[in-house]
Every structure is written in C-alpha cells, then in structure tokens.
Design an enzyme around this catalytic site. Structure first.
Site, mmCIF file in Angstrom:
data_model
loop_
_atom_site.group_PDB
_atom_site.id
_atom_site.type_symbol
_atom_site.label_atom_id
_atom_site.label_comp_id
_atom_site.label_asym_id
_atom_site.label_seq_id
_atom_site.Cartn_x
_atom_site.Cartn_y
_atom_site.Cartn_z
ATOM 1 N N LEU A 234 49.160 31.082 34.529
ATOM 2 C CA LEU A 234 48.955 32.292 35.320
ATOM 3 C C LEU A 234 47.476 32.361 35.685
ATOM 4 C CD1 LEU A 234 49.637 35.114 36.437
ATOM 5 C CD2 LEU A 234 49.512 35.990 34.109
ATOM 6 N N GLY B 49 43.284 36.280 40.684
ATOM 7 C CA GLY B 49 42.267 36.268 41.732
ATOM 8 C C GLY B 49 42.288 35.004 42.566
ATOM 9 N N SER C 247 43.198 34.614 45.987
ATOM 10 C CA SER C 247 43.276 34.709 47.444
ATOM 11 C C SER C 247 42.232 33.843 48.138
ATOM 12 C CB SER C 247 43.146 36.159 47.900
ATOM 13 O OG SER C 247 41.902 36.701 47.487
ATOM 14 N N GLY D 88 38.347 31.199 47.404
ATOM 15 C CA GLY D 88 37.335 30.643 46.521
ATOM 16 C C GLY D 88 37.836 29.875 45.319
ATOM 17 N N ILE D 89 37.199 30.120 44.180
ATOM 18 C CA ILE D 89 37.498 29.377 42.953
ATOM 19 C C ILE D 89 38.948 29.579 42.538
ATOM 20 C CG2 ILE D 89 36.986 29.230 40.490
ATOM 21 C CD1 ILE D 89 34.064 29.943 41.193
ATOM 22 N N GLY D 90 39.448 30.791 42.633
ATOM 23 C CA GLY D 90 40.822 31.055 42.216
ATOM 24 C C GLY D 90 41.833 30.298 43.047
ATOM 25 N N SER E 34 30.196 33.045 34.270
ATOM 26 C CA SER E 34 29.136 32.742 35.230
ATOM 27 C C SER E 34 27.886 32.399 34.440
ATOM 28 C CB SER E 34 28.874 33.969 36.114
ATOM 29 O OG SER E 34 27.655 33.846 36.827
ATOM 30 N N TYR F 209 26.815 43.511 37.269
ATOM 31 C CA TYR F 209 27.618 42.287 37.247
ATOM 32 C C TYR F 209 27.301 41.448 36.015
ATOM 33 C CZ TYR F 209 29.555 37.793 38.744
ATOM 34 O OH TYR F 209 30.260 36.617 38.815
#
Length: 281
Positions: free
Chosen positions: A7, A10, A12, A14-16, A138, A151
């Site tokens: 599973l 995120g 949609s 980039g990285i995901g 990150s 962040y």
C-alpha cells in the site's frame, strides 16, 4: 495471489507515482492511493506505459475514517498486507512570525499524524505477514532548513517516531525503515514556492527568503537533482532487501548532507551552512 501486497500513499505525482509503478514492476501487487481518484490519470498512464497494473484507491491520510476504510478494503480484496509505504505529504514554506499556529498544525497533520494513523492501522496486518513499514522522510528530517520550520518539524517528528518504533516493531516481526531523499526533480518545490512565497513579500524577511530561494533553485537544477524514479528505485530496494537498514539516503548527495548533522555534536557545522543560505551574495 501469492505476490506481496504493498500500500503506497500519495501516488498522484512525483516519488509516490514512481514508487507505485516501480513496486508493481518488482512483483508487488500495488494499492496506490490518492486523495482524489479523478487526479490519477498520470499514474494510470505511467503504469500502462510500464506494462503493469496498480489498484488506485481513494485515501485521505488526515481522515481517520478514510484510513480505516482504505486498509479494511485492501484486506477485503487481497486478504493480506505486506508493506506500507508512507509517502503522502505536503510541503510548506514560511516562518513563524508571519503565519498562524493553525497553519503549522495543518502541516503536522499531513506529514506526521497522517503517517502515525496509517502505521497504527496497518501494523496488526503487517504482524500477520512479517511485513514492513517504509516511510519517505527527507534530509529535512535530520537537518533543519530555513523557511521550512513547520515542514522540518514534522519530518523530525517522523524520524523520532519511526526510530523509537523500530525496535518495538521488530520484536513482533515487522521491519520499520525510512528513506531520506535530498533534492528531487519533481514539481513539488516549485508548487510550494508559488503558493507560499507571497506571504514573505514586503516583510523584513524578504531579503533572506530571496537568498534562500536562489540557493534552493540551484539545488533543484535538473543537472543536480535526483529523479523521482531514482528515489523510487531506492524505496523498492528497501522493500525487497531481506535485511534492510533502518535509515537509507536516496543519493550520495543526500548522504553527505545528512552526514554533516550526524557528525555535528555542537550544531555549529549545520548552522554555519544553513545561515549562508539566507545571506545574499
């Protein structure tokens, strides 16, 4: 039906997105989640071009009902869960004098509490399969960075949470790990700057922010930044490694950056470096 089920949150862009496709190519049955399935066209197109299938489902990691429903649906469809990749998150630029505490809470909700909620809900099922939790952190989870207070605070919290959870989860057969990307060539940074930069304009902080933005743009130059596919390859390796490390940097530059902090017992090296980011010239 014996393929492991992963599973990924995120997905949609980039990285995901890259991770969902790469994991499917590596033999995982991938449940790729997005907040709005109407915005999954790029994911579906990438999967089609790669010749793989991904199961796209809706998920809002900040909504407890959505989290429970998604995990329950995965178990209902596949009967198992072997890996959770916590990738969903949101960037944010700002400094505390210029923004509300509520804005900081919103950043924490997505980037930290969303990870906590997903991990808590998945753990019983991962215990059943001897699975793993892999969280995309990150370098900002190790080194605090100017105008990234909220962040970085969220990513620091993720790192502390996962580092503390890792030995406990290992005692019941679940591996916990984190991946720390550095500069990655996606639309993430540009979109965050476009959204948040106006709040700094015309304030006493504008010169420092202008210097920071110039430095950041050079770091995210296509010649210097890592591709999303490069990060995804590291994530999939960590999913497949029979004895994965707890902490993995996604590139040599990320490892060097994080190493500065880990060798900096009094904080002078880190602050010396980041202070230069907000100084013109």
């Amino acid at each position: 039906m014996d393929a492991p089920v992963a599973l990924v949150t995120g997905t949609s862009t980039g990285i995901g997105l890259a991770t969902a496709v790469a994991a499917a190519r590596a033999g995982f049955r991938v449940v790729a989640t997005v907040r709005d399935t109407g915005r999954a066209d790029a994911l579906r197109e990438a999967a089609g071009q790669a010749g793989v299938e991904v199961d796209v489902r809706a998920l809002d990691v900040t909504d407890p009902d959505s989290v429970r429903a998604c995990v329950d649906a995965v178990l209902g469809s596949y009967g198992r869960l072997d890996a959770l990749v916590n990738n969903a998150g949101a960037g944010h630029l700002g400094t505390i004098e210029l923004e509300s505490v509520d804005a900081v809470r919103e950043v924490m909700e997505v980037n930290f509490f969303g990870v906590v909620a997903m991990t808590k809900t998945a753990l019983p099922h991962l215990r059943a399969t001897g699975g793993r939790v892999l969280t995309v952190s990150s370098v900002g989870g190790v080194v605090g960075q100017p105008f990234n207070e909220a962040y970085c605070a969220a990513k620091f919290a993720v790192e502390g949470f996962m580092e503390s959870l890792a030995p406990v989860a290992a005692a019941v057969g679940v591996h916990v790990g984190i991946v720390e990307p550095g500069a990655v060539l996606t639309a993430f940074v540009a979109s965050v700057q476009a959204q948040d930069a106006p709040a700094v304009a015309g304030t006493a902080y504008e010169p420092a922010f202008t210097a920071y933005r110039a430095r950041t743009q050079s770091a995210f130059d296509p010649a210097a930044a890592q591709s999303a596919e490069g990060v995804a390859a590291v994530i999939v390796d960590a999913l497949s490694d029979p004895q994965p490390p707890f902490r993995t940097q996604s590139s040599e530059s990320a490892a060097r950056f994080v190493g500065t902090k880990l060798l900096d017992l009094d904080g002078s090296r880190v602050l010396g470096a980041t202070s230069a980011w907000v100084t013109a010239g």
